[in-house]
Design a protein around this motif. Sequence first.
Motif, PDB file in Angstrom:
ATOM      1  N   THR A  52       0.813  -1.220   0.000  1.00 43.96           N
ATOM      2  CA  THR A  52       0.000   0.000   0.000  1.00 43.96           C
ATOM      3  C   THR A  52       0.846   1.269   0.000  1.00 43.96           C
ATOM      4  O   THR A  52       0.315   2.371   0.039  1.00 43.96           O
ATOM      5  CB  THR A  52      -0.927   0.027   1.233  1.00 43.96           C
ATOM      6  OG1 THR A  52      -0.130  -0.034   2.427  1.00 43.96           O
ATOM      7  CG2 THR A  52      -1.883  -1.149   1.199  1.00 43.96           C
ATOM      8  N   GLY A  53       2.185   1.094  -0.015  1.00 46.20           N
ATOM      9  CA  GLY A  53       3.051   2.260  -0.105  1.00 46.20           C
ATOM     10  C   GLY A  53       3.528   2.812   1.220  1.00 46.20           C
ATOM     11  O   GLY A  53       4.239   3.823   1.257  1.00 46.20           O
ATOM     12  N   LYS A  54       3.164   2.167   2.334  1.00 49.50           N
ATOM     13  CA  LYS A  54       3.631   2.618   3.644  1.00 49.50           C
ATOM     14  C   LYS A  54       4.967   1.950   3.983  1.00 49.50           C
ATOM     15  O   LYS A  54       5.308   0.907   3.428  1.00 49.50           O
ATOM     16  CB  LYS A  54       2.598   2.293   4.719  1.00 49.50           C
ATOM     17  CG  LYS A  54       1.286   3.037   4.555  1.00 49.50           C
ATOM     18  CD  LYS A  54       0.335   2.717   5.705  1.00 49.50           C
ATOM     19  CE  LYS A  54      -0.969   3.480   5.572  1.00 49.50           C
ATOM     20  NZ  LYS A  54      -1.901   3.184   6.706  1.00 49.50           N
ATOM     21  N   VAL A  55       5.710   2.565   4.900  1.00 50.73           N
ATOM     22  CA  VAL A  55       6.991   1.992   5.313  1.00 50.73           C
ATOM     23  C   VAL A  55       6.757   0.655   6.011  1.00 50.73           C
ATOM     24  O   VAL A  55       5.962   0.566   6.952  1.00 50.73           O
ATOM     25  CB  VAL A  55       7.750   2.955   6.250  1.00 50.73           C
ATOM     26  CG1 VAL A  55       9.046   2.298   6.745  1.00 50.73           C
ATOM     27  CG2 VAL A  55       8.077   4.259   5.542  1.00 50.73           C
ATOM     28  N   ASP A  56       7.440  -0.366   5.535  1.00 51.64           N
ATOM     29  CA  ASP A  56       7.325  -1.693   6.133  1.00 51.64           C
ATOM     30  C   ASP A  56       8.368  -1.817   7.238  1.00 51.64           C
ATOM     31  O   ASP A  56       9.511  -2.211   7.012  1.00 51.64           O
ATOM     32  CB  ASP A  56       7.556  -2.765   5.056  1.00 51.64           C
ATOM     33  CG  ASP A  56       7.250  -4.166   5.569  1.00 51.64           C
ATOM     34  OD1 ASP A  56       7.022  -4.320   6.789  1.00 51.64           O
ATOM     35  OD2 ASP A  56       7.254  -5.111   4.754  1.00 51.64           O
ATOM     36  N   ARG A  57       7.981  -1.472   8.438  1.00 51.23           N
ATOM     37  CA  ARG A  57       8.917  -1.450   9.558  1.00 51.23           C
ATOM     38  C   ARG A  57       9.440  -2.840   9.889  1.00 51.23           C
ATOM     39  O   ARG A  57      10.549  -2.986  10.394  1.00 51.23           O
ATOM     40  CB  ARG A  57       8.253  -0.814  10.789  1.00 51.23           C
ATOM     41  CG  ARG A  57       7.940   0.668  10.583  1.00 51.23           C
ATOM     42  CD  ARG A  57       7.122   1.262  11.725  1.00 51.23           C
ATOM     43  NE  ARG A  57       6.825   2.666  11.453  1.00 51.23           N
ATOM     44  CZ  ARG A  57       7.548   3.685  11.920  1.00 51.23           C
ATOM     45  NH1 ARG A  57       8.596   3.450  12.692  1.00 51.23           N
ATOM     46  NH2 ARG A  57       7.225   4.919  11.628  1.00 51.23           N
ATOM     47  N   ARG A  58       8.649  -3.867   9.622  1.00 49.79           N
ATOM     48  CA  ARG A  58       9.100  -5.227   9.911  1.00 49.79           C
ATOM     49  C   ARG A  58      10.215  -5.670   8.969  1.00 49.79           C
ATOM     50  O   ARG A  58      10.959  -6.603   9.277  1.00 49.79           O
ATOM     51  CB  ARG A  58       7.923  -6.196   9.806  1.00 49.79           C
ATOM     52  CG  ARG A  58       6.837  -5.969  10.865  1.00 49.79           C
ATOM     53  CD  ARG A  58       5.747  -7.012  10.760  1.00 49.79           C
ATOM     54  NE  ARG A  58       4.722  -6.836  11.790  1.00 49.79           N
ATOM     55  CZ  ARG A  58       3.662  -7.616  11.927  1.00 49.79           C
ATOM     56  NH1 ARG A  58       3.494  -8.653  11.098  1.00 49.79           N
ATOM     57  NH2 ARG A  58       2.780  -7.386  12.889  1.00 49.79           N
ATOM     58  N   ALA A  59      10.321  -5.006   7.825  1.00 54.35           N
ATOM     59  CA  ALA A  59      11.337  -5.387   6.845  1.00 54.35           C
ATOM     60  C   ALA A  59      12.627  -4.600   7.000  1.00 54.35           C
ATOM     61  O   ALA A  59      13.585  -4.830   6.262  1.00 54.35           O
ATOM     62  CB  ALA A  59      10.791  -5.189   5.424  1.00 54.35           C
ATOM     63  N   LEU A  60      12.676  -3.684   7.948  1.00 54.83           N
ATOM     64  CA  LEU A  60      13.900  -2.923   8.169  1.00 54.83           C
ATOM     65  C   LEU A  60      14.991  -3.862   8.678  1.00 54.83           C
ATOM     66  O   LEU A  60      14.747  -4.674   9.568  1.00 54.83           O
ATOM     67  CB  LEU A  60      13.656  -1.790   9.169  1.00 54.83           C
ATOM     68  CG  LEU A  60      12.756  -0.658   8.658  1.00 54.83           C
ATOM     69  CD1 LEU A  60      12.325   0.244   9.807  1.00 54.83           C
ATOM     70  CD2 LEU A  60      13.480   0.149   7.592  1.00 54.83           C
ATOM     71  N   PRO A  61      16.198  -3.779   8.123  1.00 51.57           N
ATOM     72  CA  PRO A  61      17.246  -4.749   8.457  1.00 51.57           C
ATOM     73  C   PRO A  61      17.812  -4.582   9.860  1.00 51.57           C
ATOM     74  O   PRO A  61      17.779  -3.485  10.438  1.00 51.57           O
ATOM     75  CB  PRO A  61      18.326  -4.466   7.399  1.00 51.57           C
ATOM     76  CG  PRO A  61      18.140  -3.016   7.065  1.00 51.57           C
ATOM     77  CD  PRO A  61      16.658  -2.786   7.130  1.00 51.57           C
TER      78      PRO A  61
END
Length: 278
Positions: free
Chosen positions: A145-154
């Motif tokens: 949906t274009g929002k920041v995917d915080r769970r995918a931050l390394p």
Amino acid sequence: ELYTGGDGLGRGYLNRPELTAEKFIPDPFSEDRTARLYKTGDLARYLPDGNIEFLGRIDHQVKIRGFRIEFGEGESVLGRHPAVEEAVAIAREDVPGEKRLVSYVVSAQEAVSPSELRQHLKQSLPEYMVPAIFMKLDALPLTPTGKVDRRALPKPDGVLTGLIENFVPPRNPVEAVLAHIWEKLLRLKQVGVYDDFFEWGGHSLLATQVVARVDQTFEVEVPLRVFFVKPTVAGLTEVLENYETVPGRVSAISHILEKIDAMDVEDIQEMLHDKKKS
């Protein structure tokens, strides 16, 4: 907190009456008793020109070392730095019981120093809201949906790629031992002799652990206030050089390290097993 209302407002969540009652509240500004306002969960503020600035999410709050931190506020301040295109912060607990505030930065320049970013944040925020770690990314991960995917931050790699300042490696055994202590406490892969302990995520609680480990390692008591004055490996080495017991301790430690370097993994495991049995 931002609320929305009006004729175009949805009726609620499908088959979730409790969540609907929580999020769709009576509109205190309407004479219609059935009118509702929707709690978006977004933080915002009015600007002097009448525009509304988005600051972050209500649910992006966390408590670290007793302080409640709102990610959106720090992200907003960091985003105003001229070298920062985008920034997002999260709390990571890669080690159980040890939360750290980590900021991910998409930079408009090839390199931005952590000290520069920290100084920028300290002008508007209290010390406890300044991230312990900064990581540079080419782009922030996004959801469909274009929002920041915080769970995918390394996960921080311990080297802070793209944000390292001039690195000077340890030049003598004392600096090597101190750098090793810092690397363990700050969970970094490398520490330079001129890196400021507090600029790389250290705080007062970790500082007491540094002093305690220096005492255990070199058998000297360095006052905590001295470490706050000389918070670098090079600075603390200068302090330790005034203690007569240090050279002998360093020689013994160096001998142990050389012995370990010459051993293979099986020998080290056997030594640790024998030590545990004794």
